[in-house]
Design an enzyme around this catalytic site. Structure first.
Site, PDB file in Angstrom:
ATOM      1  N   THR A 167      27.483  35.510  26.511  1.00 16.79           N
ATOM      2  CA  THR A 167      26.841  36.850  26.561  1.00 16.79           C
ATOM      3  C   THR A 167      25.707  37.193  25.804  1.00 16.79           C
ATOM      4  O   THR A 167      25.674  36.912  24.521  1.00 16.79           O
ATOM      5  CB  THR A 167      27.542  38.111  26.912  1.00 16.79           C
ATOM      6  OG1 THR A 167      26.920  39.242  27.305  1.00 16.79           O
ATOM      7  CG2 THR A 167      28.373  38.458  25.658  1.00 16.79           C
ATOM      8  N   ARG A 168      24.488  37.784  26.186  1.00 20.96           N
ATOM      9  CA  ARG A 168      23.351  38.257  25.407  1.00 20.96           C
ATOM     10  C   ARG A 168      23.301  39.630  25.613  1.00 20.96           C
ATOM     11  O   ARG A 168      22.311  40.249  24.978  1.00 20.96           O
ATOM     12  CB  ARG A 168      22.312  37.485  25.633  1.00 20.96           C
ATOM     13  CG  ARG A 168      21.727  37.151  26.971  1.00 20.96           C
ATOM     14  CD  ARG A 168      20.483  36.724  27.087  1.00 20.96           C
ATOM     15  NE  ARG A 168      19.520  37.871  27.222  1.00 20.96           N
ATOM     16  CZ  ARG A 168      19.199  38.223  28.593  1.00 20.96           C
ATOM     17  NH1 ARG A 168      19.453  37.565  29.435  1.00 20.96           N
ATOM     18  NH2 ARG A 168      18.419  39.297  28.670  1.00 20.96           N
ATOM     19  N   HIS A 176      29.994  45.768  29.602  1.00 14.97           N
ATOM     20  CA  HIS A 176      30.490  46.788  30.489  1.00 14.97           C
ATOM     21  C   HIS A 176      31.607  46.676  31.221  1.00 14.97           C
ATOM     22  O   HIS A 176      32.206  45.542  31.085  1.00 14.97           O
ATOM     23  CB  HIS A 176      29.341  47.512  31.461  1.00 14.97           C
ATOM     24  CG  HIS A 176      27.987  47.932  30.446  1.00 14.97           C
ATOM     25  ND1 HIS A 176      28.247  48.751  29.506  1.00 14.97           N
ATOM     26  CD2 HIS A 176      27.040  47.413  30.651  1.00 14.97           C
ATOM     27  CE1 HIS A 176      27.191  49.023  29.038  1.00 14.97           C
ATOM     28  NE2 HIS A 176      26.168  48.273  29.649  1.00 14.97           N
ATOM     29  N   HIS A 202      31.989  43.292  33.023  1.00 13.51           N
ATOM     30  CA  HIS A 202      31.955  41.916  32.438  1.00 13.51           C
ATOM     31  C   HIS A 202      33.638  41.861  31.979  1.00 13.51           C
ATOM     32  O   HIS A 202      33.928  40.733  32.023  1.00 13.51           O
ATOM     33  CB  HIS A 202      31.278  42.134  31.009  1.00 13.51           C
ATOM     34  CG  HIS A 202      29.590  42.244  31.440  1.00 13.51           C
ATOM     35  ND1 HIS A 202      29.138  43.390  31.298  1.00 13.51           N
ATOM     36  CD2 HIS A 202      28.813  41.616  31.876  1.00 13.51           C
ATOM     37  CE1 HIS A 202      27.748  43.594  31.683  1.00 13.51           C
ATOM     38  NE2 HIS A 202      27.447  42.166  31.859  1.00 13.51           N
ATOM     39  N   ARG A 229      26.341  34.839  37.620  1.00 12.76           N
ATOM     40  CA  ARG A 229      25.111  34.690  38.580  1.00 12.76           C
ATOM     41  C   ARG A 229      24.137  34.526  37.261  1.00 12.76           C
ATOM     42  O   ARG A 229      24.158  35.236  36.395  1.00 12.76           O
ATOM     43  CB  ARG A 229      24.990  36.302  39.058  1.00 12.76           C
ATOM     44  CG  ARG A 229      24.014  36.387  39.996  1.00 12.76           C
ATOM     45  CD  ARG A 229      24.049  37.514  40.882  1.00 12.76           C
ATOM     46  NE  ARG A 229      22.711  37.876  41.635  1.00 12.76           N
ATOM     47  CZ  ARG A 229      21.666  38.210  41.144  1.00 12.76           C
ATOM     48  NH1 ARG A 229      21.154  38.305  40.035  1.00 12.76           N
ATOM     49  NH2 ARG A 229      20.711  38.453  42.177  1.00 12.76           N
TER      50      ARG A 229
END
Ligand code: PPS
Length: 574
Positions: free
Chosen positions: A197-198, A202, A205, A291
């Site tokens: 992740t970058r 929330h 996720h 996605r």
């Protein structure tokens, strides 16, 4: 240097020298040419040195580079999708002979590694952009980096590292691949699914990672990128504080957090493959691809540059040789009737209500201090982000007046400054054209290069003031649109507002006033390169406000500016 046999797929490289060898290299290095590494090169070097980029042993040579571009393979056939190259200036390349050793240094001059140069060539950026990113559109951050920040010559060859780049932040969260593997082994984690992740995490996720871990029957590694991400992303300090809150949401001993010093390229499908290989090197057995993985956003035609599931398709195609298994995920959405999250393809939208808050909407709510619903974000995370992105009333801002000499910039700027100081609440600094030229830019003249430098200095100072919550009021001529745009970028990346005010008083009126007598001198040819006379002024095309002072008092003009600031939410006049 000891290579470790990986449990999954290949050998883990370690390009670090032992202490004695490092000391010897350091002594010899005084006679070598030195290259000061860029931020991206430092990230790449760290992952070559610590084995995160195994099987690479250095920066790619030309044959590997060409094959990576064409087939996503090194010249020996090993799958490797991303060109990892050392770009240097012409001037530096001219000092290098094949076979030379060169010292690679960090910005403070500390020698991090030695490169034995085996290759030196001029890349074709259009070709590289097209092959790697599928486009030459500079709206793609990876393409923009190539054209705007890369140096024109590439050097290739193996590296030997003296030390890893130093990090002073979150040091306990930065294990090397070998250390992370060892930790997994000690904890008995035989199956580990990694989440890239970058962004701040929330609820969606967390749900996604929960489900992925359950599906893969694996422990979970939250593995955020803290090197370079997409310009405009939330800074990694704030993100890591958010991840630390999120970590507490998982059952104890099931989930780990570790930081990846990667410089992303936003290369979508190719990048997803690359990310998977890196996670394999860090000892993971599974990797989540959701996605729009590592998506660059929209192109200059407004269309998405990649399809939302292109990355999953490409990773599937290479599954047999990756040495790590993909856990594909569709977009997670909140389903009101279920009071929970589900992948969008498992929801029947004819009978169920799907709820989602887009990134843009989330940022709008943060900016305006609006509520973030509990189904979307954890309150602790939202609170952490509110500290970094306070509502506009608490943000710093830069008020940037631009216009011809004598247009009234300084007068309005002074009036606005006094009004803001009268109201209190923010520290106010005035960076007036004349004053800046006296204190910051006394050695500069009025050539294009000097004007640009002058404005960039103003931009730098204004951005720092803005970052710290103050109000910077700038009043230079700033005749060039591209330089003003650069200042806007600097200020906005300091998490504050940039408000451009064009003081558009016509040249004839400025000349009629001629308060300093400079127009008369310019007309008489005693001053050359005077803005509006024999030097250009590029009027802003879409300023926040345009003010012509021909028939206005300074008070009236200042009031317009204050109303604009209020309209934007930076001040409250009531
Ligand atoms: S720039 O182009 O933005 O760097 O110019 P700036 O620093 O705002 O200029 C400050 C004042 O310099 C005086 N001056 C000139 N202006 C334009 N062109 C030339 N050649 C020049 N030489 C001196 C001028 O009075 C500017 O002040 P203002 O406050 O705009 O009248």
């Amino acid at each position: 240097m000891t290579d470790v046999i990986a449990p999954h797929g290949g050998v883990l490289k370690d390009r670090r020298l032992d202490a004695a060898a490092a000391q010897a290299v350091k002594q010899s290095a005084v006679d070598w040419s030195s290259w000061d590494l860029t931020e991206r090169q430092i990230c790449d070097l760290e992952l070559i040195a610590n084995g995160g980029f195994s099987p690479l042993e250095g920066f790619l040579g030309q044959a590997d580079y060409e094959r990576v571009l064409k087939d996503m393979r090194l010249s020996d056939g090993t799958l490797w999708p991303m060109p990892i190259t050392l770009d240097v200036s012409e001037a530096f390349a001219d000092t290098v002979v094949l076979g030379d050793k060169i010292a690679l240094r960090d910005p403070e001059g500390v020698i991090l590694a030695v490169l034995t140069v085996t290759d030196c060539w001029r890349p074709d950026w259009a070709e590289e952009a097209q092959q790697v990113f599928g486009t030459t559109d500079r709206a793609h951050p990876g393409v923009a980096y190539l054209y705007e920040q890369s140096h024109p010559v590439y050097l290739g060859g193996p590296i030997d590292a003296l030390s890893l780049p130093s990090h002073y932040d979150f040091t306990h969260l930065r294990p090397t691949p070998a250390e992370l593997r060892e930790r997994f082994r000690r904890n008995g984690w035989r199956r580990v699914v990694a989440f890239q992740t970058r962004n701040p995490m929330h609820r969606a996720h967390v749900e996604l990672t929960f489900q992925a871990a359950r599906q893969a029957e694996a422990n979970l590694l939250i593995h955020p990128v803290v090197g370079m991400t997409k310009p405009g992303d939330v800074d990694h300090y704030s993100r890591v504080r958010c991840y630390e809150h999120v970590l507490k949401k998982y059952p104890e001993q099931t989930t780990a957090l570790s930081l990846l010093p990667l410089a992303m390229r936003m290369g979508g499908p190719r990048e997803a493959l690359w990310h998977a290989i890196i996670r394999r090197n860090y000892g993971c057995t599974h990797f989540i691809v959701g996605r729009d993985h590592a998506g660059p956003g929209k192109g200059s035609d407004g269309e998405e540059l990649y399809g939302p599931y292109d990355a999953q398709e490409l990773v599937t195609r290479y599954r047999d040789e990756l040495g790590i298994e993909m856990v594909p995920f569709r977009m997670m959405v909140y389903v009101e009737e279920r009071a929970g999250y589900a992948p969008i393809d498992e929801v029947d939208e004819t009978t169920e209500t799907v709820m989602n808050i887009s990134g843009t909407e989330f940022r709008r709510r943060m900016r305006e201090g609006l509520d973030i619903p509990a189904w979307f974000g954890y309150p602790e995370v939202v609170e952490e982000l509110r500290k970094t992105y306070p509502p506009r009333a608490q943000q710093g801002f830069t008020l940037f007046f631009t216009g011809l000499s004598g247009s009234g910039k300084s007068t309005i700027a002074n009036a606005v400054m006094v009004k803001l100081m009268e109201r209190g609440g923010r520290a106010v600094t005035l960076l007036d054209g004349d004053v800046v030229r006296k204190h910051l830019s006394s050695e500069l003249g009025f050539s294009k290069a000097h004007r640009d430098l002058n404005i960039r200095r103003i931009g730098y100072v204004a951005a720092e003031i803005t970052r710290n919550g103050g109000a910077a009021i700038c009043a230079p001529i700033a005749p060039y649109a591209s330089t003003r745009a650069a200042v806007k970028d600097m200020v906005e990346s300091a998490n504050g507002g940039f408000i451009e005010v064009h003081v558009s008083t016509p040249l004839a009126e400025c000349e009629r006033r001629d308060r300093k007598g400079l127009y008369a001198k310019a007309r008489a040819g005693q001053i050359t390169g005077f803005t509006g006379i024999d030097d250009p002024y590029e009027a802003p095309s879409a300023p926040a406000l345009r003010i012509d002072t021909t028939d206005q008092t300074p008070e009236e003009a200042a009031q317009q500016v204050l109303l604009k600031l209020e309209g934007l939410g930076f001040i409250d006049l009531s």
